[in-house]
Structures are given as C-alpha cells and as structure tokens.
Scaffold this motif. Structure first.
Motif, PDB file in Angstrom:
ATOM      1  N   ALA A  15       0.829  -1.212   0.000  1.00 46.83           N
ATOM      2  CA  ALA A  15       0.000   0.000   0.000  1.00 46.83           C
ATOM      3  C   ALA A  15       0.860   1.257   0.000  1.00 46.83           C
ATOM      4  CB  ALA A  15      -0.933   0.003   1.202  1.00 46.83           C
ATOM      5  N   LEU A  16       1.962   1.249   0.745  1.00 49.57           N
ATOM      6  CA  LEU A  16       2.832   2.420   0.793  1.00 49.57           C
ATOM      7  C   LEU A  16       3.551   2.616  -0.533  1.00 49.57           C
ATOM      8  CD1 LEU A  16       4.273   4.766   2.110  1.00 49.57           C
ATOM      9  CD2 LEU A  16       5.847   3.138   3.189  1.00 49.57           C
ATOM     10  N   LEU A  17       4.075   1.545  -1.099  1.00 51.72           N
ATOM     11  CA  LEU A  17       4.781   1.665  -2.374  1.00 51.72           C
ATOM     12  C   LEU A  17       3.836   2.106  -3.491  1.00 51.72           C
ATOM     13  CD1 LEU A  17       7.189  -1.408  -2.291  1.00 51.72           C
ATOM     14  CD2 LEU A  17       7.573   0.948  -1.513  1.00 51.72           C
ATOM     15  N   GLU A  18       2.589   1.644  -3.447  1.00 53.22           N
ATOM     16  CA  GLU A  18       1.618   2.067  -4.457  1.00 53.22           C
ATOM     17  C   GLU A  18       1.323   3.557  -4.335  1.00 53.22           C
ATOM     18  OE1 GLU A  18      -1.622  -0.546  -3.723  1.00 53.22           O
ATOM     19  OE2 GLU A  18      -0.591  -2.306  -4.568  1.00 53.22           O
ATOM     20  N   LEU A  19       1.224   4.062  -3.105  1.00 52.26           N
ATOM     21  CA  LEU A  19       1.014   5.493  -2.890  1.00 52.26           C
ATOM     22  C   LEU A  19       2.165   6.289  -3.481  1.00 52.26           C
ATOM     23  CD1 LEU A  19      -0.540   7.823  -1.148  1.00 52.26           C
ATOM     24  CD2 LEU A  19       1.385   7.501   0.399  1.00 52.26           C
ATOM     25  N   ALA A  21       4.342   5.371  -5.753  1.00 51.39           N
ATOM     26  CA  ALA A  21       4.366   5.222  -7.210  1.00 51.39           C
ATOM     27  C   ALA A  21       3.394   6.190  -7.872  1.00 51.39           C
ATOM     28  CB  ALA A  21       4.041   3.782  -7.596  1.00 51.39           C
ATOM     29  N   ASN A  22       2.248   6.416  -7.251  1.00 46.52           N
ATOM     30  CA  ASN A  22       1.227   7.285  -7.834  1.00 46.52           C
ATOM     31  C   ASN A  22       1.683   8.735  -7.930  1.00 46.52           C
ATOM     32  OD1 ASN A  22      -0.626   5.252  -8.285  1.00 46.52           O
ATOM     33  ND2 ASN A  22      -1.657   5.517  -6.315  1.00 46.52           N
ATOM     34  N   PRO A  49       8.202   3.503 -11.294  1.00 45.50           N
ATOM     35  CA  PRO A  49       7.574   2.182 -11.437  1.00 45.50           C
ATOM     36  C   PRO A  49       7.590   1.398 -10.125  1.00 45.50           C
ATOM     37  CG  PRO A  49       9.067   2.616 -13.263  1.00 45.50           C
ATOM     38  CD  PRO A  49       9.280   3.719 -12.270  1.00 45.50           C
ATOM     39  N   LEU A  50       6.513   0.704  -9.858  1.00 41.08           N
ATOM     40  CA  LEU A  50       6.381  -0.053  -8.620  1.00 41.08           C
ATOM     41  C   LEU A  50       7.503  -1.075  -8.466  1.00 41.08           C
ATOM     42  CD1 LEU A  50       4.588  -0.335  -6.133  1.00 41.08           C
ATOM     43  CD2 LEU A  50       3.236  -2.030  -7.377  1.00 41.08           C
TER      44      LEU A  50
END
Length: 319
Positions: free
Chosen positions: A257-261, A263-264, A269-270
C-alpha cells in the motif's frame, strides 16, 4: 481532491452537502518535490485527514526544496518542503523560516536514501581516492553535498580537494557511466534506477548519511513566522493532519500500500520502488538535530551566525 470513504464518514455533514463542505475548506498551497520524503503529505491528502481538519491542500511541484523557499518568502506558498541545509542558510541570512513538521531522516544503518556510486573498476573506494576527482551532487551546499563531503572526510579524504559538479539526479547515472564525473551522490529512487539501468558499469561504495550521521535529519516543512503567529489554529490543524499521514505511512512500512502510494505521486515504477531504500518519517524536529546539522555546515565551509535552534521550531513540530 480525492476524499476516501473513511474520511467522509469522519465528517458526516459532508454527506448531505458536499458542495457546501468544499466551499468551507481553507486552501493551503504547499511546495513539494516528487520524492519519497513527501509520502506522508500525499497519504494525508488521499486519506482525507486534511479535509477532516477543514483544509484543502494545493500541491505545487518544484525542481528542488531550495527552489520553493523564495516562493514562501513571496507569499506564493504557505508551507514549503525543503532540505534542512537550504532552510538553515536562509535563516542565517535573516529569513524568518520556522519548522512546522519533520519530513524525513536518514536511517540508523544502511540501506539509506543517499548512496555514493562510482564506475566499476575505477579503483575508488574511499574519500582519499576521490582527492583530485570530480564528484556529482544535484546542487552544491545542500544536504546531499554536505553529507557527501562528510563521507569524504570520514573515509580519509580532504573534502577541499574534491571538485563538486552540479548534475540533476535524473542525469547523474549517464554522467557517471559516461565518464563526465568520477563519482556521484544519488538520492533514492535514483539510486535504484542507476543500478537498474547501469548495473554493469556502476557500483555503490558508500552511504553518506548513515555512515556519517546515523539517523541524521534530511528535510522538513517550513512556514513563515508571521503567518504562523497570525494563523496559529490553521497550522495546528495542518500539523495534526500531516502527522496522521506520518502514522499511516509508518504503519505500512514494507507493505504494498505504501509503495503504491509513492508510485502514484512520484511516477516511479512499482517494481523499482521494491528495490528502493526509504527514509525514516519523523513528525518532529529537535534542537539537537538542528545543532548537529549547523555544526556540520560550519565544518564544511558554510560558516556564519545561526540563531538558536530551539527558537526556530514551531509548536506543531515539537512532538
């Protein structure tokens, strides 16, 4: 603004009159950089913590923290994210910057957010090997440069004999691989990117923060003293919301969840973020860490008279 269901439930009146609620929000323009350090701010925006405090955050992306500080002085921003060296240099010149929150710190041990890279086979492994050589920093006289100079000295070199070449982070890997510089101090996520794209040519030889100042301060959020005095309640609410974002980030360390935030908002890139070292995310700023930083600045030529650190910390950063 993207308000989540959870944040909406925290302020039921918004369900009945969303347009009225939007009109009642106080807008605050914040200068940021698309780097890992600002993850808590973006978390607080997305999770609705600022909206719950009656604030709408308008982020404005700049090339670097030092770039945003003139805009703070000119009234273009209410809050600016910046590296601590640039902030303290402004304070030294009489600008009334005040710390309203911590943002990022180095880790106590590697891996860390700053890394020193050289070309494979160069024979450079210490600061002594860098004497007479060219080392890239994104700018001179900032936190990256300062910790780099400290690493040179700690590993046996004379920092005055190392030539600093200013190279933006996105161009550093090519400059180093192409021989235009002999070493480079990278900040994440550019460390991971450099090793991913030039791993056959480049290698890491040092960690400038954790090897010279474990847990050393890196960046903070600042505002103007006059604005803080006139709008104390607004900044109290800003601090509460941001620190909830810090909690959100710290509770999800190592989770997707943190890495996706990140990345956004960073457009990294994730898959690359999964190889990236993250900073520590503090809420506060202490006089001790600012005193250590000023002493280091003085040691490496950034001399002058700096005011007492305790007087620079607003109550929202005393946590």
């Amino acid at each position: 603004m993207n308000i989540t269901r959870r944040a909406t439930l925290a302020i039921p009146a918004a369900l009945a009159a969303p347009s009225l609620r939007a009109q009642s929000l106080t807008k605050m323009r914040v200068s940021v950089i698309p780097v890992l350090d600002v993850a808590p701010l973006h978390a607080a925006i997305r999770e609705g913590y600022f909206a719950a405090e009656g604030i709408e955050i308008d982020t404005s992306t700049t090339a670097g923290g030092a770039t945003g500080l003139p805009g703070l002085v000119a009234g273009q921003f209410r809050v600016v994210f910046s590296n601590v060296v640039s902030i303290m240099l402004g304070v030294r010149e009489g600008l009334p910057f005040r710390f309203v929150s911590g943002a990022s710190k180095g880790k106590d041990a590697p891996p860390d957010i700053l890394a020193l890279l050289v070309r494979k086979g160069s024979g450079i492994t210490t600061g002594r090997d860098l004497e007479g050589k060219r080392m890239a920093s994104n700018t001179r006289n900032n936190i990256v440069w300062l910790r780099g100079m400290a690493w040179v000295e700690k590993t046996g070199g004379d920092w005055r004999r190392v030539s600093t070449v200013e190279v933006p982070f996105p161009q550093m890997a090519d400059a180093l691989a192409g021989g235009r510089v002999d070493a480079a101090i990278f900040s994440e996520p550019f460390v991971a990117a450099a090793l991913e794209t030039h791993g056959d040519k480049l290698e890491r030889i040092g960690w400038p923060i954790s090897e010279t100042a474990p847990g050393g301060t890196n960046a903070q959020y600042v505002a103007m003293a006059e604005d803080l005095a006139a709008n104390a309640d607004l900044f109290d609410r800003f601090g509460r919301a941001l620190h909830k974002g810090v909690d959100w980030v710290n509770e999800r360390a190592g989770q997707p969840a943190l890495l996706e935030l990140i990345a956004n908002f960073s457009r990294v890139p994730l898959a690359r973020l999964q190889k990236t070292a993250l900073p520590a995310y503090p809420k506060g700023v202490t006089p001790a860490e600012l005193d250590e930083l000023v002493a280091t600045m003085q040691r490496y030529g950034l001399t002058g008279t700096y005011p007492a650190s305790a007087g620079l910390i607003h109550r929202t950063a005393r946590v």
